[in-house]
Design a protein around this motif. Structure first.
Motif, PDB file in Angstrom:
ATOM      1  N   ILE A 196       0.842  -1.198   0.000  1.00 43.09           N
ATOM      2  CA  ILE A 196       0.000   0.000   0.000  1.00 43.09           C
ATOM      3  C   ILE A 196       0.879   1.251   0.000  1.00 43.09           C
ATOM      4  O   ILE A 196       1.711   1.438   0.875  1.00 43.09           O
ATOM      5  N   ILE A 197       0.691   2.010  -1.022  1.00 39.61           N
ATOM      6  CA  ILE A 197       1.459   3.248  -1.134  1.00 39.61           C
ATOM      7  C   ILE A 197       0.514   4.421  -1.004  1.00 39.61           C
ATOM      8  O   ILE A 197      -0.437   4.544  -1.756  1.00 39.61           O
ATOM      9  N   GLU A 198       0.758   5.238  -0.045  1.00 41.82           N
ATOM     10  CA  GLU A 198      -0.071   6.427   0.100  1.00 41.82           C
ATOM     11  C   GLU A 198       0.563   7.576  -0.653  1.00 41.82           C
ATOM     12  O   GLU A 198       1.644   8.026  -0.339  1.00 41.82           O
ATOM     13  N   LYS A 199      -0.144   7.969  -1.687  1.00 41.85           N
ATOM     14  CA  LYS A 199       0.388   9.032  -2.516  1.00 41.85           C
ATOM     15  C   LYS A 199      -0.325  10.331  -2.167  1.00 41.85           C
ATOM     16  O   LYS A 199      -1.540  10.418  -2.244  1.00 41.85           O
ATOM     17  N   GLU A 200       0.434  11.291  -1.780  1.00 43.79           N
ATOM     18  CA  GLU A 200      -0.179  12.550  -1.388  1.00 43.79           C
ATOM     19  C   GLU A 200      -0.283  13.475  -2.588  1.00 43.79           C
ATOM     20  O   GLU A 200       0.686  13.703  -3.298  1.00 43.79           O
TER      21      GLU A 200
END
Lengths: 158, 158
Positions: free
Chosen positions: B71-75
């Motif tokens: 899971i990559i949280e891309k802001e």
DNA sequence: ATTGGACTCATACTTTCGGGTGATTTTGAC
DNA sequence: GTCAAAATCACCCGAAAGTATGAGTCCAAT
């Protein structure tokens, strides 16, 4: 990369070793016992079971895990640098807008309802209505949305 | 559910069948040839190989695919670019806002009432209400003033 | 050919807004 | 101290806004 390669080689070695070991075991069995007529099928069955499980084990160990990438987009809103917008006194005067009326206007522009504005300012809804009414008169508009639009256009609000 | 169960049973049946078949084959070999001294090891080796691959095949078929979830949280920083009246297609897509809904939003921000918007677009007031309702849902707001505020803050409107 | 989304409109209902009117209290200026 | 403007609140009523639900058309993708 090398770690994985080594790991795989290790597995192959283990595989070979176990194969050799089982062959030895069987040879030993040959010496110890006479192979009976029906023991042979059991024998094959045992070998089949052993190597089947060995195969399963190998497959599990060697199979690459599928990677599933989930990208969660997190929205971040940039707050306006103009945090405390100070009402331009002169602009207020040109329209004859009072301070309280401007406060109401400001909260209106943030999307608050009359009730919410009233709660925020510790006032009654009726008071807010009065303020907004006079505000609309002074801005010569009929709706709060128009008031907001005009206020922003004329620099009354940021 | 039943499909999968059946599939597994089928595999087990196949497994048993192949095992039986191979045993028969070996029995037949027994009749045809004299088992030589050193042929036995080869024999075992072949069986080992067959059942190892059978095991591998089984494991692959039966095992749930290993999934490694990353899971990559891309802001995403959203600012409002000055100027363009033209709706940013990408921005509209991020909220799932349709073209018509944006038109209504745009006219809303100019301070028009639902009736005025309806007249401007040659539509019924009810249609405008429907559009604005969906718009509010998509923008996660409750009032037109909030919609305008959020739209301007997120760059949906100039 | 069917499905799904966008767009359109309608009816019925609830809530909020805004206008009109009147009243009392603060406050600041004269 | 008086007086006007500002600020506060109340009640009523109609208009506008918004909710909920259903339904019909059109068009594009499958």
């Amino acid at each position: 990369m090398f770690g994985k390669m080594f790991s795989k080689n290790k597995l192959v070695i283990l595989y070979g070793a176990s194969l050799a070991g089982i062959l030895l075991f069987l040879k030993w069995l040959e010496f110890r016992f006479v192979i009976m007529d029906h023991a042979f099928e059991v024998y094959i069955g045992v070998i089949a079971l052993i190597f089947t499980s060995l195969g399963i084990w190998l497959a599990i160990k060697l199979s690459k895990p599928k990677t599933e990438t989930i990208i969660i987009e997190k929205e971040i809103y940039i707050s306006k640098p103009a945090g405390d917008f100070v009402p331009d006194e002169k602009l207020l005067l040109t329209h004859g807008i009072s301070k309280r009326e401007w406060e109401v206007l400001s909260l209106m522009s943030e999307g608050l309802s009359n009730q919410e504005i009233a709660s925020r300012l510790y006032l009654s809804v009726n008071t807010i209505k009065t303020h907004s009414s006079r505000l609309f008169e002074k801005l010569e508009v009929k709706r709060r949305t128009q008031a907001i639009e005009k206020a922003k256009r004329t620099g009354l609000l940021a």
